[in-house]
Design a protein around this motif. Structure first.
Motif, PDB file in Angstrom:
ATOM      1  N   TRP A   1       0.483  -1.174  -0.026  1.00  8.59           N
ATOM      2  CA  TRP A   1       0.170  -0.072  -0.181  1.00  8.59           C
ATOM      3  C   TRP A   1       1.196   1.089   0.043  1.00  8.59           C
TER       4      TRP A   1
ATOM      5  N   VAL B   1      -8.713   1.407  -3.032  1.00  9.74           N
ATOM      6  CA  VAL B   1      -7.223   0.582  -3.828  1.00  9.74           C
ATOM      7  C   VAL B   1      -7.896  -0.744  -4.616  1.00  9.74           C
TER       8      VAL B   1
ATOM      9  N   VAL C   1      -7.535  -4.444  -4.917  1.00 10.82           N
ATOM     10  CA  VAL C   1      -6.490  -5.548  -3.364  1.00 10.82           C
ATOM     11  C   VAL C   1      -7.129  -6.455  -4.279  1.00 10.82           C
TER      12      VAL C   1
ATOM     13  N   ARG D   1      -2.128  -4.425  -2.022  1.00 13.56           N
ATOM     14  CA  ARG D   1      -2.598  -3.554  -3.024  1.00 13.56           C
ATOM     15  C   ARG D   1      -2.283  -4.274  -4.543  1.00 13.56           C
TER      16      ARG D   1
END
Length: 305
Positions: free
Chosen positions: A141, A277, A279, A290
């Motif tokens: 991340w 994000v 994932v 991520r």
């Protein structure tokens, strides 16, 4: 390079002279020569008390972070592991001013902005390349998990907030835990691991190549450097529900890393605009990693449940 700063002007040795009234944001972490006056001298003009050299250090320090990351990641380092240690000096100074928690290239109080970094396919030089560092450098991340130009959105300013030009924070997105494990004695340098625990919305999604999208199609570009188009097309995908409803678009961090047709993917909401994000499950299956950044299109509607 040396510079001289007073309350009205900055003069740098290469000849650049800047009057403070020309730039409402003087040099980062520069000392304030005069104490902040008790009364806002700009109140009659309707401006908040955060302009010019009366700016609050925390707002300015964190607000400049995105610009520094964007410029820094365009620089090539001889030793990849030096990427985070190279920033540790200024990180320490920012933390002294803000008291914020530093997380391997991101700041805890601004994760709703910082988590949305993306591989910079627009402004990076033609010969730019992206790859994972040869050795572990940061959690997925963090932008430091990738070597190459990164673009982080600029943090909204206090003036934007005063004028109501930004969206309020999402009330259903919360950071429950955040931790990184420093490697060695420098708490702001290399890390051996880290994690985030969020309370937020999660949607299962699938990716498809772009089709007839005017923001990507080369014939809609104003500049002749078509290499940018192929670079963007390689990383960008349209995002759909498993039932086939178009939701938004994403930019993959490393598009050749997985077979996206068979990878289970989730959209993790980060802010009130439902940007987030992308994932996937990690190799152990008990956490997520991520793989990209994702945005909702105006026509897209994320499921309620």
């Amino acid at each position: 390079m040396l510079g001289w700063l007073c309350d009205s002007v900055m003069d740098v040795e290469h000849g650049h002279v800047l009057q403070h009234y020309e730039d409402p944001d003087p040099p980062l972490l520069a000392p304030r020569l005069n104490p902040m006056p008790a009364k806002n001298p700009l109140e009659s003009l309707g401006y908040p008390f955060t302009l010019y050299h009366y700016s609050r250090e925390r707002e300015r320090a964190v607000g400049r972070w995105a610009s520094m990351v964007n410029a820094f990641t365009r620089r090539k380092l001889t030793v990849e592991s030096d990427r985070l240690p190279a920033l540790s000096g200024i990180v320490k100074e920012i933390q002294l001013q803000t008291g914020d928690k530093y997380l391997a290239g991101l700041w805890r109080q601004d994760l709703s902005h910082h988590l949305l970094w993306q591989v910079d396919t627009v402004f990076a030089a033609k010969d730019s390349m992206w790859h994972r560092p040869a050795k572990y450098r940061a959690p997925s991340w963090s932008w430091a998990a990738i070597e190459g130009p990164i673009r982080m959105n600029l943090r909204p300013s206090e003036l934007d907030k005063a004028h109501g030009d930004i969206s309020p924070p999402a009330d259903d997105v919360h950071v429950l835990e955040s931790e990184v494990n420093p490697m060695g004695q420098n708490p702001y340098g290399e890390v051996s691991g880290g994690y985030l625990k969020l309370s937020t919305r999660l949607w299962k999604v699938v990716l498809r190549p772009f089709q007839n999208d005017e923001s990507i199609n080369p014939k809609f570009w104003l500049r002749p450097d078509k290499w940018r188009d192929s670079r963007m097309m390689h990383r960008q995908r349209q995002v759909y529900t498993p039932e086939g409803e178009l939701l938004g678009k994403c930019i993959l961090d490393m598009p050749d890393e997985r077979d996206w047709d068979v990878t289970e993917l989730w959209w993790v909401k980060v802010n009130v605009l439902e940007s987030g994000v992308l994932v996937a499950k990690d190799c152990k299956g008990d956490a997520f990693v991520r793989v990209g950044a994702v945005w909702r299109l105006e026509c897209g509607r994320l499921p309620e449940a």
